[in-house]
Design a protein around this motif. Structure first.
Motif, PDB file in Angstrom:
ATOM      1  N   PHE A  75       0.818  -1.211   0.000  1.00  0.00           N
ATOM      2  CA  PHE A  75       0.000   0.000   0.000  1.00  0.00           C
ATOM      3  C   PHE A  75       0.856   1.268   0.000  1.00  0.00           C
ATOM      4  O   PHE A  75       0.411   2.307  -0.497  1.00  0.00           O
ATOM      5  CB  PHE A  75      -0.980  -0.021   1.174  1.00  0.00           C
ATOM      6  N   HIS A  76       2.065   1.193   0.527  1.00  0.00           N
ATOM      7  CA  HIS A  76       3.001   2.311   0.373  1.00  0.00           C
ATOM      8  C   HIS A  76       3.310   2.515  -1.112  1.00  0.00           C
ATOM      9  O   HIS A  76       3.372   3.653  -1.602  1.00  0.00           O
ATOM     10  CB  HIS A  76       4.295   2.039   1.142  1.00  0.00           C
ATOM     11  N   VAL A 124      10.934  -3.761  -4.849  1.00  0.00           N
ATOM     12  CA  VAL A 124      11.250  -5.157  -5.173  1.00  0.00           C
ATOM     13  C   VAL A 124      11.926  -5.843  -3.993  1.00  0.00           C
ATOM     14  O   VAL A 124      11.570  -6.956  -3.601  1.00  0.00           O
ATOM     15  CB  VAL A 124      12.138  -5.228  -6.434  1.00  0.00           C
ATOM     16  N   ASP A 125      12.906  -5.175  -3.400  1.00  0.00           N
ATOM     17  CA  ASP A 125      13.643  -5.731  -2.262  1.00  0.00           C
ATOM     18  C   ASP A 125      13.068  -5.162  -0.966  1.00  0.00           C
ATOM     19  O   ASP A 125      13.170  -3.962  -0.700  1.00  0.00           O
ATOM     20  CB  ASP A 125      15.130  -5.384  -2.386  1.00  0.00           C
ATOM     21  N   THR A 126      12.464  -6.017  -0.170  1.00  0.00           N
ATOM     22  CA  THR A 126      11.849  -5.557   1.083  1.00  0.00           C
ATOM     23  C   THR A 126      12.877  -5.265   2.171  1.00  0.00           C
ATOM     24  O   THR A 126      12.532  -4.707   3.212  1.00  0.00           O
ATOM     25  CB  THR A 126      10.867  -6.621   1.607  1.00  0.00           C
ATOM     26  N   ARG A 127      14.145  -5.626   1.925  1.00  0.00           N
ATOM     27  CA  ARG A 127      15.169  -5.485   2.968  1.00  0.00           C
ATOM     28  C   ARG A 127      15.975  -4.197   2.848  1.00  0.00           C
ATOM     29  O   ARG A 127      16.930  -3.996   3.599  1.00  0.00           O
ATOM     30  CB  ARG A 127      16.119  -6.689   2.916  1.00  0.00           C
ATOM     31  N   THR A 128      15.625  -3.333   1.907  1.00  0.00           N
ATOM     32  CA  THR A 128      16.343  -2.064   1.803  1.00  0.00           C
ATOM     33  C   THR A 128      16.056  -1.212   3.034  1.00  0.00           C
ATOM     34  O   THR A 128      15.032  -1.388   3.711  1.00  0.00           O
ATOM     35  CB  THR A 128      15.923  -1.292   0.542  1.00  0.00           C
ATOM     36  N   GLN A 129      16.946  -0.287   3.311  1.00  0.00           N
ATOM     37  CA  GLN A 129      16.804   0.557   4.494  1.00  0.00           C
ATOM     38  C   GLN A 129      15.498   1.349   4.453  1.00  0.00           C
ATOM     39  O   GLN A 129      14.802   1.482   5.465  1.00  0.00           O
ATOM     40  CB  GLN A 129      18.000   1.516   4.589  1.00  0.00           C
ATOM     41  N   ALA A 130      15.152   1.847   3.267  1.00  0.00           N
ATOM     42  CA  ALA A 130      13.932   2.654   3.137  1.00  0.00           C
ATOM     43  C   ALA A 130      12.684   1.819   3.415  1.00  0.00           C
ATOM     44  O   ALA A 130      11.760   2.271   4.106  1.00  0.00           O
ATOM     45  CB  ALA A 130      13.863   3.260   1.737  1.00  0.00           C
ATOM     46  N   ASN A 131      12.660   0.596   2.899  1.00  0.00           N
ATOM     47  CA  ASN A 131      11.484  -0.256   3.099  1.00  0.00           C
ATOM     48  C   ASN A 131      11.379  -0.758   4.538  1.00  0.00           C
ATOM     49  O   ASN A 131      10.274  -0.866   5.087  1.00  0.00           O
ATOM     50  CB  ASN A 131      11.525  -1.439   2.127  1.00  0.00           C
ATOM     51  N   ILE A 132      12.505  -1.074   5.145  1.00  0.00           N
ATOM     52  CA  ILE A 132      12.494  -1.490   6.553  1.00  0.00           C
ATOM     53  C   ILE A 132      11.974  -0.356   7.432  1.00  0.00           C
ATOM     54  O   ILE A 132      11.205  -0.573   8.377  1.00  0.00           O
ATOM     55  CB  ILE A 132      13.910  -1.918   6.999  1.00  0.00           C
ATOM     56  N   ALA A 185       7.695   1.927  10.758  1.00  0.00           N
ATOM     57  CA  ALA A 185       6.854   3.103  11.017  1.00  0.00           C
ATOM     58  C   ALA A 185       5.388   2.720  11.140  1.00  0.00           C
ATOM     59  O   ALA A 185       4.623   3.363  11.863  1.00  0.00           O
ATOM     60  CB  ALA A 185       7.038   4.129   9.910  1.00  0.00           C
ATOM     61  N   ASN A 186       4.983   1.661  10.432  1.00  0.00           N
ATOM     62  CA  ASN A 186       3.581   1.244  10.444  1.00  0.00           C
ATOM     63  C   ASN A 186       3.312   0.034  11.330  1.00  0.00           C
ATOM     64  O   ASN A 186       2.196  -0.477  11.347  1.00  0.00           O
ATOM     65  CB  ASN A 186       3.121   0.909   9.015  1.00  0.00           C
ATOM     66  N   SER A 187       4.313  -0.432  12.042  1.00  0.00           N
ATOM     67  CA  SER A 187       4.116  -1.612  12.882  1.00  0.00           C
ATOM     68  C   SER A 187       3.127  -1.308  14.001  1.00  0.00           C
ATOM     69  O   SER A 187       3.193  -0.275  14.657  1.00  0.00           O
ATOM     70  CB  SER A 187       5.454  -2.054  13.486  1.00  0.00           C
ATOM     71  N   GLY A 188       2.176  -2.215  14.185  1.00  0.00           N
ATOM     72  CA  GLY A 188       1.183  -2.049  15.244  1.00  0.00           C
ATOM     73  C   GLY A 188       0.012  -1.172  14.871  1.00  0.00           C
ATOM     74  O   GLY A 188      -0.930  -1.037  15.649  1.00  0.00           O
ATOM     75  N   GLN A 189       0.038  -0.573  13.680  1.00  0.00           N
ATOM     76  CA  GLN A 189      -1.064   0.291  13.266  1.00  0.00           C
ATOM     77  C   GLN A 189      -2.115  -0.515  12.509  1.00  0.00           C
ATOM     78  O   GLN A 189      -1.796  -1.445  11.772  1.00  0.00           O
ATOM     79  CB  GLN A 189      -0.552   1.424  12.373  1.00  0.00           C
TER      80      GLN A 189
END
Length: 226
Positions: free
Chosen positions: A89-90, A132-140, A145-149
């Motif tokens: 969704f981001h 594409v890569d979920t492990r990049t610094q920006a994606n992490i 930032a959205n954890s628990g929301q």
């Protein structure tokens, strides 16, 4: 992984753009995925799906469609089921922000042919690369930032959507069938035919009845004379 992206207009369910393809994509399945994405877009356009800003439609155990609806436009992406929904969704939100830059002259509303908004294809491809890569610094960072929301996302299965469409189509046929018969008999041509041939039909019926009656009388007379 983000496998397919389609952006469409809700007003008429027209797909506007789909982005560029990559060499490592599964070309055999892309038409299958694309067909289902277009079906979902059409159902949203018809109002058959609850018009929630965010929806996830499960295709199977391995894939899901994520949909973002905003300002008359629907953003749809197909992802692996293991792909973080938050990132999906981001990704769609980023596409929405970029599309707003093209909206000054109401370009989206003026498009008349499916997938003719080719100017946006490269934009989709560029943004897609970032997810594409979920492990990049920006994606992490986005994930944390959205954890628990609470994302407030409606989750539905595609099989249920298809089943609902079949039921709606059946109900429409049942409702329209009597109307079609009524319209057929109320047509001007049939009225003219009825006015012309009904008296003739009545006359023929009377003549046939009289002939049958006369034949019965003659048969009885012959029987009495013999």
């Amino acid at each position: 992984m983000v496998k397919l992206t389609i952006i469409g207009r809700i007003r008429d369910g027209m797909p506007l753009t789909q982005g560029l393809r990559y060499v490592n994509e599964d070309y055999n399945n892309i038409p299958f995925y694309k067909q289902h994405a277009e079906f979902i877009l059409k159902e949203i356009s018809r109002g058959s799906l609850a018009l929630n800003p965010k929806m996830t439609i499960r295709l199977d155990h391995q894939h899901s469609f994520n949909c973002l609806v905003d300002s008359g436009v629907c953003f749809i992406t197909l992802c692996d089921s293991s792909y973080p929904r938050t990132l999906a969704f981001h990704y769609l939100e980023d596409l929405r922000h970029e599309l707003e830059k093209f909206q000054g002259d109401q370009l989206v509303e003026n498009i008349t042919r499916p997938y003719s908004f080719v100017k946006f294809d490269s934009v989709i491809s560029s943004i897609r690369k970032q997810y594409v890569d979920t492990r990049t610094q920006a994606n992490i960072k986005k994930l944390h930032a959205n954890s628990g929301q609470e994302l407030n996302i409606i989750v539905e299965s595609l099989s249920t959507v298809v089943k609902n469409r079949k039921q709606l189509d059946y109900r429409e046929k049942v409702v329209m069938a009597p109307q079609a018969v009524s319209l057929m008999w109320s047509s001007r041509r049939l009225k003219i035919i009825a006015l012309k041939w009904t008296p003739i039909g009545i006359a023929i019926t009377v003549v046939v009845t009289l002939l049958l009656w006369a034949s019965l009388v003659m048969a009885n007379y012959v029987a009495l004379c013999s």
